[in-house]
Design a protein around this motif. Structure first.
Motif, PDB file in Angstrom:
ATOM      1  N   LEU A  40      84.134  19.795  48.156  1.00 23.29           N
ATOM      2  CA  LEU A  40      85.012  20.142  47.039  1.00 23.29           C
ATOM      3  C   LEU A  40      85.948  19.000  46.697  1.00 23.29           C
ATOM      4  O   LEU A  40      86.220  18.726  45.523  1.00 23.29           O
ATOM      5  CB  LEU A  40      85.822  21.405  47.373  1.00 23.29           C
ATOM      6  CG  LEU A  40      85.059  22.725  47.390  1.00 23.29           C
ATOM      7  CD1 LEU A  40      85.945  23.841  47.922  1.00 23.29           C
ATOM      8  CD2 LEU A  40      84.560  23.074  45.988  1.00 23.29           C
ATOM      9  N   GLN A  41      86.463  18.354  47.751  1.00 21.56           N
ATOM     10  CA  GLN A  41      87.369  17.229  47.536  1.00 21.56           C
ATOM     11  C   GLN A  41      86.669  16.091  46.801  1.00 21.56           C
ATOM     12  O   GLN A  41      87.224  15.492  45.875  1.00 21.56           O
ATOM     13  CB  GLN A  41      87.903  16.729  48.883  1.00 21.56           C
ATOM     14  CG  GLN A  41      88.966  15.637  48.783  1.00 21.56           C
ATOM     15  CD  GLN A  41      90.239  16.141  48.145  1.00 21.56           C
ATOM     16  OE1 GLN A  41      90.554  17.315  48.242  1.00 21.56           O
ATOM     17  NE2 GLN A  41      90.957  15.261  47.460  1.00 21.56           N
ATOM     18  N   ILE A  42      85.425  15.811  47.215  1.00 21.86           N
ATOM     19  CA  ILE A  42      84.640  14.760  46.557  1.00 21.86           C
ATOM     20  C   ILE A  42      84.368  15.133  45.106  1.00 21.86           C
ATOM     21  O   ILE A  42      84.467  14.302  44.198  1.00 21.86           O
ATOM     22  CB  ILE A  42      83.318  14.525  47.307  1.00 21.86           C
ATOM     23  CG1 ILE A  42      83.595  13.907  48.690  1.00 21.86           C
ATOM     24  CG2 ILE A  42      82.380  13.615  46.505  1.00 21.86           C
ATOM     25  CD1 ILE A  42      82.384  13.790  49.578  1.00 21.86           C
ATOM     26  N   ASN A  43      84.033  16.409  44.898  1.00 21.37           N
ATOM     27  CA  ASN A  43      83.763  16.874  43.530  1.00 21.37           C
ATOM     28  C   ASN A  43      85.018  16.755  42.664  1.00 21.37           C
ATOM     29  O   ASN A  43      84.946  16.310  41.513  1.00 21.37           O
ATOM     30  CB  ASN A  43      83.285  18.326  43.564  1.00 21.37           C
ATOM     31  CG  ASN A  43      82.939  18.844  42.188  1.00 21.37           C
ATOM     32  OD1 ASN A  43      81.987  18.386  41.545  1.00 21.37           O
ATOM     33  ND2 ASN A  43      83.702  19.804  41.701  1.00 21.37           N
ATOM     34  N   ASN A  44      86.163  17.162  43.237  1.00 21.41           N
ATOM     35  CA  ASN A  44      87.426  17.058  42.498  1.00 21.41           C
ATOM     36  C   ASN A  44      87.771  15.605  42.190  1.00 21.41           C
ATOM     37  O   ASN A  44      88.265  15.281  41.106  1.00 21.41           O
ATOM     38  CB  ASN A  44      88.575  17.691  43.294  1.00 21.41           C
ATOM     39  CG  ASN A  44      88.473  19.205  43.353  1.00 21.41           C
ATOM     40  OD1 ASN A  44      87.822  19.828  42.513  1.00 21.41           O
ATOM     41  ND2 ASN A  44      89.087  19.806  44.359  1.00 21.41           N
ATOM     42  N   TRP A  45      87.486  14.739  43.144  1.00 18.42           N
ATOM     43  CA  TRP A  45      87.743  13.312  42.950  1.00 18.42           C
ATOM     44  C   TRP A  45      86.874  12.758  41.825  1.00 18.42           C
ATOM     45  O   TRP A  45      87.341  11.999  40.971  1.00 18.42           O
ATOM     46  CB  TRP A  45      87.475  12.556  44.247  1.00 18.42           C
ATOM     47  CG  TRP A  45      87.736  11.078  44.132  1.00 18.42           C
ATOM     48  CD1 TRP A  45      88.933  10.446  44.239  1.00 18.42           C
ATOM     49  CD2 TRP A  45      86.763  10.066  43.865  1.00 18.42           C
ATOM     50  NE1 TRP A  45      88.773   9.091  44.055  1.00 18.42           N
ATOM     51  CE2 TRP A  45      87.450   8.834  43.829  1.00 18.42           C
ATOM     52  CE3 TRP A  45      85.382  10.084  43.666  1.00 18.42           C
ATOM     53  CZ2 TRP A  45      86.795   7.629  43.582  1.00 18.42           C
ATOM     54  CZ3 TRP A  45      84.727   8.883  43.421  1.00 18.42           C
ATOM     55  CH2 TRP A  45      85.437   7.660  43.379  1.00 18.42           C
ATOM     56  N   ASN A  46      85.595  13.155  41.831  1.00 21.25           N
ATOM     57  CA  ASN A  46      84.673  12.709  40.779  1.00 21.25           C
ATOM     58  C   ASN A  46      85.120  13.211  39.401  1.00 21.25           C
ATOM     59  O   ASN A  46      85.086  12.475  38.404  1.00 21.25           O
ATOM     60  CB  ASN A  46      83.246  13.185  41.056  1.00 21.25           C
ATOM     61  CG  ASN A  46      82.585  12.377  42.164  1.00 21.25           C
ATOM     62  OD1 ASN A  46      82.904  11.202  42.349  1.00 21.25           O
ATOM     63  ND2 ASN A  46      81.684  12.984  42.899  1.00 21.25           N
ATOM     64  N   GLU A  47      85.543  14.491  39.355  1.00 21.26           N
ATOM     65  CA  GLU A  47      85.997  15.062  38.093  1.00 21.26           C
ATOM     66  C   GLU A  47      87.270  14.361  37.615  1.00 21.26           C
ATOM     67  O   GLU A  47      87.427  14.073  36.427  1.00 21.26           O
ATOM     68  CB  GLU A  47      86.269  16.570  38.253  1.00 21.26           C
ATOM     69  CG  GLU A  47      85.022  17.419  38.364  1.00 21.26           C
ATOM     70  CD  GLU A  47      84.130  17.302  37.146  1.00 21.26           C
ATOM     71  OE1 GLU A  47      84.667  17.330  36.020  1.00 21.26           O
ATOM     72  OE2 GLU A  47      82.905  17.159  37.315  1.00 21.26           O
ATOM     73  N   GLY A  48      88.172  14.079  38.552  1.00 18.21           N
ATOM     74  CA  GLY A  48      89.399  13.374  38.205  1.00 18.21           C
ATOM     75  C   GLY A  48      89.114  11.977  37.682  1.00 18.21           C
ATOM     76  O   GLY A  48      89.751  11.513  36.730  1.00 18.21           O
ATOM     77  N   ARG A  49      88.142  11.320  38.306  1.00 21.35           N
ATOM     78  CA  ARG A  49      87.758   9.970  37.872  1.00 21.35           C
ATOM     79  C   ARG A  49      87.172  10.006  36.462  1.00 21.35           C
ATOM     80  O   ARG A  49      87.469   9.155  35.627  1.00 21.35           O
ATOM     81  CB  ARG A  49      86.747   9.388  38.854  1.00 21.35           C
ATOM     82  CG  ARG A  49      86.349   7.939  38.565  1.00 21.35           C
ATOM     83  CD  ARG A  49      85.510   7.376  39.708  1.00 21.35           C
ATOM     84  NE  ARG A  49      84.329   8.193  39.918  1.00 21.35           N
ATOM     85  CZ  ARG A  49      83.178   8.026  39.245  1.00 21.35           C
ATOM     86  NH1 ARG A  49      83.095   7.101  38.299  1.00 21.35           N
ATOM     87  NH2 ARG A  49      82.141   8.779  39.495  1.00 21.35           N
ATOM     88  N   LYS A  50      86.354  11.022  36.198  1.00 22.94           N
ATOM     89  CA  LYS A  50      85.760  11.164  34.862  1.00 22.94           C
ATOM     90  C   LYS A  50      86.834  11.414  33.809  1.00 22.94           C
ATOM     91  O   LYS A  50      86.813  10.843  32.721  1.00 22.94           O
ATOM     92  CB  LYS A  50      84.744  12.308  34.853  1.00 22.94           C
ATOM     93  CG  LYS A  50      83.467  12.017  35.604  1.00 22.94           C
ATOM     94  CD  LYS A  50      82.548  13.224  35.571  1.00 22.94           C
ATOM     95  CE  LYS A  50      81.277  12.970  36.391  1.00 22.94           C
ATOM     96  NZ  LYS A  50      80.403  14.177  36.404  1.00 22.94           N
ATOM     97  N   LEU A  51      87.794  12.301  34.144  1.00 20.12           N
ATOM     98  CA  LEU A  51      88.886  12.596  33.213  1.00 20.12           C
ATOM     99  C   LEU A  51      89.739  11.353  32.961  1.00 20.12           C
ATOM    100  O   LEU A  51      90.175  11.106  31.827  1.00 20.12           O
ATOM    101  CB  LEU A  51      89.763  13.726  33.768  1.00 20.12           C
ATOM    102  CG  LEU A  51      89.138  15.125  33.775  1.00 20.12           C
ATOM    103  CD1 LEU A  51      90.040  16.109  34.499  1.00 20.12           C
ATOM    104  CD2 LEU A  51      88.884  15.609  32.341  1.00 20.12           C
ATOM    105  N   ASN A  52      89.968  10.584  34.027  1.00 16.37           N
ATOM    106  CA  ASN A  52      90.755   9.367  33.892  1.00 16.37           C
ATOM    107  C   ASN A  52      90.046   8.360  32.988  1.00 16.37           C
ATOM    108  O   ASN A  52      90.671   7.738  32.114  1.00 16.37           O
ATOM    109  CB  ASN A  52      90.987   8.747  35.272  1.00 16.37           C
ATOM    110  CG  ASN A  52      91.854   7.501  35.205  1.00 16.37           C
ATOM    111  OD1 ASN A  52      93.023   7.553  34.863  1.00 16.37           O
ATOM    112  ND2 ASN A  52      91.260   6.358  35.522  1.00 16.37           N
ATOM    113  N   GLN A  53      88.732   8.217  33.179  1.00 17.83           N
ATOM    114  CA  GLN A  53      87.960   7.295  32.354  1.00 17.83           C
ATOM    115  C   GLN A  53      87.950   7.733  30.892  1.00 17.83           C
ATOM    116  O   GLN A  53      88.051   6.913  29.981  1.00 17.83           O
ATOM    117  CB  GLN A  53      86.531   7.189  32.892  1.00 17.83           C
ATOM    118  CG  GLN A  53      86.418   6.442  34.214  1.00 17.83           C
ATOM    119  CD  GLN A  53      85.007   6.442  34.763  1.00 17.83           C
ATOM    120  OE1 GLN A  53      84.168   7.265  34.384  1.00 17.83           O
ATOM    121  NE2 GLN A  53      84.716   5.519  35.668  1.00 17.83           N
ATOM    122  N   GLU A  54      87.834   9.055  30.675  1.00 15.64           N
ATOM    123  CA  GLU A  54      87.849   9.582  29.314  1.00 15.64           C
ATOM    124  C   GLU A  54      89.206   9.346  28.651  1.00 15.64           C
ATOM    125  O   GLU A  54      89.278   8.983  27.473  1.00 15.64           O
ATOM    126  CB  GLU A  54      87.528  11.084  29.340  1.00 15.64           C
ATOM    127  CG  GLU A  54      87.604  11.787  27.994  1.00 15.64           C
ATOM    128  CD  GLU A  54      86.531  11.366  27.022  1.00 15.64           C
ATOM    129  OE1 GLU A  54      86.540  11.848  25.877  1.00 15.64           O
ATOM    130  OE2 GLU A  54      85.653  10.546  27.397  1.00 15.64           O
TER     131      GLU A  54
END
Length: 241
Positions: A40-54
């Motif tokens: 879950l932490q990895i998934n949240n990190w990936n989602e956060g990274r995507k949001l940051n890039q967007e």
């Protein structure tokens, strides 16, 4: 791997080691939970990274639009300044009762010619569609919204609409007394001596000059605000690379 753990549990049960079995099973559950939490932490990190890039992509596009708008507005102020100079020349001739000169031909063509403000809003429209909350920096988010929802609106309403209003009201008079030449690049009054006596003409001339000077002031204030916002966007983008 699952079969391996199952065999261990079965061996512990068959040997009657219930206490060890319970401890082992508990440990196995803990490991599974930890694994889930890590996933879950990895998934949240990936989602956060995507949001940051967007977010950075949207900010970069807004910055690009503002840079283009800044160039356009700077050009507009030069052209509108030139038109005011030409209008002032006509005013000088009228106030000093000077005879007509061909140097006024270009000036008389500028009555209905002014540069309207056209900010580039593509990126901001996309940002609004996706949600302004995508911009995590609240102060920057408010500055962007203020630029597009207030600064540009004031420039359009207080300047551009005023120009249209004056010209629309004056069109009948101007068309009656002034004729265009050379594809509207130059124009000349039918009777300049008679036009100089017309109070309505003097009023139209002074109103246009005043409106364009107001427009220049608003343009320059907006240009300063745009330049400042571009710097803020640049800082935000550089600090998060």
């Amino acid at each position: 791997m699952i079969n391996f753990f199952r065999k261990i549990r079965q061996n512990l049960l068959s040997e009657g080691k219930t206490a060890k079995y319970i401890k082992y099973a508990t440990g196995e559950i803990v490991l599974v939970v930890i694994g889930i939490l890590i996933a879950l932490q990895i998934n949240n990190w990936n989602e956060g990274r995507k949001l940051n890039q967007e977010e950075l992509r949207l900010l970069s596009e807004v910055k690009s639009n503002l840079e283009t708008t800044l160039i356009n507005f700077s050009r507009d102020t030069l052209l509108n300044t030139a038109s005011i100079t030409k209008m002032r020349k006509i005013e000088h001739y009228v106030n000093n009762d000077l005879p007509y000169s061909s140097e006024l031909d270009e000036a008389f063509a500028t009555f209905g010619q002014w540069q309207s403000p056209y900010p580039i809003t593509t990126a901001y429209s996309t940002l609004k569609t996706k949600g302004l909350d995508n911009i995590t920096n609240k102060q920057l988010r408010n500055r962007i919204a203020n630029m597009y929802e207030f600064e540009f609106v004031v420039l359009h309403n207080d300047y551009d609409k005023g120009e249209w209003g004056i010209i629309q009201n004056a069109n009948v008079f101007l068309n009656k007394h002034i004729r265009s030449k050379n594809s509207k690049q130059t124009a000349r009054p039918n009777d300049f001596e008679e036009l100089k006596k017309q109070l309505e003409f003097s009023n139209i001339l002074s109103k246009i000059i005043a409106q364009r000077e107001t427009g220049l002031k608003l343009y320059r204030e907006t240009i300063i605000a745009i330049a400042g916002l571009i710097k803020e966007l640049e800082y935000e983008l550089n600090s998060r690379i």
